[in-house]
Design an enzyme around this catalytic site. Structure first.
Site, mmCIF file in Angstrom:
data_model
loop_
_atom_site.group_PDB
_atom_site.id
_atom_site.type_symbol
_atom_site.label_atom_id
_atom_site.label_comp_id
_atom_site.label_asym_id
_atom_site.label_seq_id
_atom_site.Cartn_x
_atom_site.Cartn_y
_atom_site.Cartn_z
ATOM 1 N N GLU A 1 -9.885 -55.282 -17.590
ATOM 2 C CA GLU A 1 -9.966 -55.758 -18.974
ATOM 3 C C GLU A 1 -9.033 -54.972 -19.895
ATOM 4 O OE1 GLU A 1 -13.300 -56.167 -22.498
ATOM 5 O OE2 GLU A 1 -13.580 -54.792 -20.843
ATOM 6 N N ASP B 1 -10.874 -50.720 -20.216
ATOM 7 C CA ASP B 1 -11.083 -50.261 -18.845
ATOM 8 C C ASP B 1 -9.731 -49.770 -18.339
ATOM 9 O OD1 ASP B 1 -13.594 -51.181 -19.278
ATOM 10 O OD2 ASP B 1 -13.288 -53.078 -18.191
ATOM 11 N N HIS C 1 93.581 -6.051 18.952
ATOM 12 C CA HIS C 1 94.519 -4.933 19.148
ATOM 13 C C HIS C 1 94.016 -3.624 18.538
ATOM 14 C CE1 HIS C 1 96.267 -5.875 15.071
ATOM 15 N NE2 HIS C 1 96.424 -4.556 15.067
ATOM 16 N N SER D 1 94.846 -4.872 9.454
ATOM 17 C CA SER D 1 94.625 -5.577 10.721
ATOM 18 C C SER D 1 93.157 -5.845 10.973
ATOM 19 C CB SER D 1 95.146 -4.741 11.880
ATOM 20 O OG SER D 1 96.521 -4.896 11.975
ATOM 21 N N ASP E 1 94.825 -12.363 19.853
ATOM 22 C CA ASP E 1 94.427 -11.107 19.177
ATOM 23 C C ASP E 1 93.131 -11.353 18.389
ATOM 24 O OD1 ASP E 1 94.417 -8.584 18.182
ATOM 25 O OD2 ASP E 1 96.120 -8.858 16.797
HETATM 26 C C1 4AZ Z 1 99.748 -3.728 10.857
HETATM 27 O O1 4AZ Z 1 100.521 -2.915 11.357
HETATM 28 C C2 4AZ Z 1 100.301 -4.893 10.123
HETATM 29 N N1 4AZ Z 1 102.761 -7.881 6.998
HETATM 30 C C3 4AZ Z 1 99.469 -5.882 9.672
HETATM 31 C C4 4AZ Z 1 99.980 -6.934 8.976
HETATM 32 C C5 4AZ Z 1 101.321 -7.034 8.729
HETATM 33 C C6 4AZ Z 1 102.162 -6.039 9.156
HETATM 34 C C7 4AZ Z 1 101.664 -4.966 9.855
HETATM 35 C C8 4AZ Z 1 101.839 -8.224 7.978
HETATM 36 O O2 4AZ Z 1 98.510 -3.595 10.934
#
Ligand code: 4AZ
Length: 510
Positions: free
Chosen positions: A52, A62, A301, A449, A352
């Site tokens: 209810e 309820d 060389h 060189s 070389d």
């Molecule tokens: C050297 O005797 C040498 N102009 C290297 C290079 C040249 C010459 C001589 C070139 O070691």
């Protein structure tokens, strides 16, 4: 008469008094469902529900109320059966009170219960055995970790293979001291002349190598991933060797203030970073050029008297040179066909060319870095008129032994210019393995060189390539000099460097 009843079975039926007849006035009923811990109760009202309402349609006349733990449901009244979808705890209280006025037919609850369920994932990255779609109270399962993760016992502080865990009364696993930890690959291998870049060393993290720029450049793959096996594995390639930081060749800091050795001017550090100075055991001095971080290209060389030599690099000023600053030499390799006195007394500079191997790779930088080697096939005579640099500490117009490295720009000329010179009455051989270069007033000379004659790389103009090695010339410098044609010896150079190109405590790569 309707209070105090306790239901302890796993399922059952509870109704209002006299159901389905009208319930009594002025009653207060209280029912309890209490089942074993670890189970949960579900309530289901049947549709014939009738309680209810008050004059305003509210549930004050309820009233049916239900409580379970912290949860409360109701008050309910009216004639639509309430729906409770929740799983209640193992204890449920039902309160039903009625007032003194007219009454309804009441209610009927069918209750049932299930075991409390544990989650299907126990740990992150877990593997469960058996693998079920749900787990109930008292279920046991074996926990492992998925690939790349290892099960760790945080109480005993150790890794374990697996653990047995149980689904507890409260719907949780007794697994709180376990975790799946990612495998740790540890520090990746160090890279010579490079860096590691790793944010984390655990599973699936990446390490990216980089090289010490700009003196070294990365070769090959550089990304490694921490694999499930706890190894660093190369990404994207099948071979897992470390990358290589390769020396960058031919870089020079020289600007355009070119000098005009003989007719030259002093060099600054970084102008000719490949230039080295050699001094053989018998006192012969010369130059050479770094062609990698471990090899020097020079003239054969220089070694006519002694094969032992001291090398200094990364300098322009010879003052203060000490043996400790020398780059230690391992060996010298002369071209196999080089014969200084091929036919009796006449000088012979054919072939070389020589390579000096350092005992350890040199650390390259702004003042010390290699010159490029010619490309394969650059064997034809150099085009007359092309300009290149000669460098050395050889004789100048004013000094026999200058202190500063001298440099000059000289052109390539035709071989006839060299042939016509006076070699103190001797007749050296001239071949296609030689280059003639120089101009009146600008020349290499005694002491130069072995040093390089470098030309700009036509394809990469910022790079310099060694195309000649100072070899010989007339006693009187200042006109033309003869250089070994490096391009004609590339095969021998590459072969020699490859055959002898390993150093101790370096891994050999494929
Ligand atoms: C050297 O005797 C040498 N102009 C290297 C290079 C040249 C010459 C001589 C070139 O070691």
């Amino acid at each position: 008469r309707c209070s105090g009843e306790i239901f302890t079975r796993f399922k059952g039926l509870i109704t209002s008094p006299n159901y389905p007849e009208h319930y009594a006035e002025n009653s207060k009923c209280h029912y309890t469902i209490r089942i074993e811990q670890g189970f949960q109760i579900m309530l289901n009202f049947t549709s014939d529900f009738n309680i209810e309402r008050d004059a305003f349609g509210q549930c004050t006349a309820d009233v049916l109320k239900i409580t379970s733990g912290q949860k409360e449901y109701g008050p309910f009244c009216g004639n639509r059966a309430p729906v409770i979808r929740d799983h209640l705890s193992n204890v449920v209280e039902i309160h039903f009170s009625t007032n003194g006025e007219s009454e309804g037919t009441g209610w009927k609850i069918m209750y049932s219960s299930t075991a409390k369920q544990c989650p299907v994932e126990i740990l992150e990255h877990n593997v469960l055995q058996p693998k079920n779609s749900d787990y109930d109270y008292k279920d046991s399962v074996r926990v492992r970790c998925e690939s790349g993760y290892e099960l760790y016992d945080n109480v005993r502080n150790q890794y374990i293979d697996s653990a047995m865990v149980h689904c507890q009364k409260d719907g949780t696993w007794n697994s709180s001291w376990y975790s799946c930890r990612p495998v740790d690959c540890g520090n990746p291998m160090a890279l010579r002349n490079g860096k590691r870049n790793v944010t984390s060393t655990v599973y699936q993290f990446l390490n990216t190598y980089s090289c010490d720029e700009p003196y070294y450049k990365l070769e090959e793959n550089a990304i490694f991933e921490c694999a499930a096996t706890a190894d660093w594995v190369a990404v994207g390639t099948s071979d897992g060797t470390l990358p290589n930081c390769k020396p960058v060749c031919g870089r020079t800091a020289i600007s355009d203030d070119t000098g005009r050795v003989f007719g030259g001017k002093p060099a600054r550090l970084g102008y000719f970073p490949w230039q080295v100075r050699l001094r053989t055991y018998d006192g012969k001095v010369g130059g050479g050029a770094l062609v990698s971080d471990g090899w020097i290209l020079t003239a054969a060389h220089l070694f006519d008297g002694s094969r032992q030599t001291t090398v200094h690099g990364g300098i322009v000023n010879l003052q203060g040179l000490s043996p400790e600053k020398a780059l230690p030499v391992e060996d010298a390799f002369l071209h196999p066909n080089y014969r200084p006195q091929a036919d009796g007394s006449e000088p012979n500079f054919e072939h070389d060319v020589a390579l000096v191997k350092l005992r350890a790779r040199a650390k390259l930088g702004a003042n010390l870095s290699p010159v490029c080697l010619p490309a394969a096939g650059e064997t034809s005579p150099l085009r007359a008129g092309r300009l290149g640099y000669i460098t050395g500490w050889g004789k100048t117009e004013v000094r026999d032994r200058p202190i500063f490295l001298q440099y000059a720009e000289v052109p390539v000329v035709g071989m006839d210019k060299c042939r016509g010179l006076d070699y103190r009455g001797k007749r050296p051989r001239f071949t296609d393995n030689m280059v003639c270069a120089g101009q009146p007033g600008t020349d290499s000379c005694q002491g130069d060189s072995g040093g390089p004659f470098v030309l700009r790389d036509l394809r990469h103009p910022s790079r310099h390539v060694v195309r000649g090695i100072v070899s010989f010339g007339p006693q009187q410098c200042g006109s033309y000099g003869v250089y070994t044609h490096v391009g004609r010896y590339l095969a021998w150079i590459v072969k020699t460097m490859r055959e002898h190109g390993s150093w101790e405590d370096e891994e050999t790569r494929a």
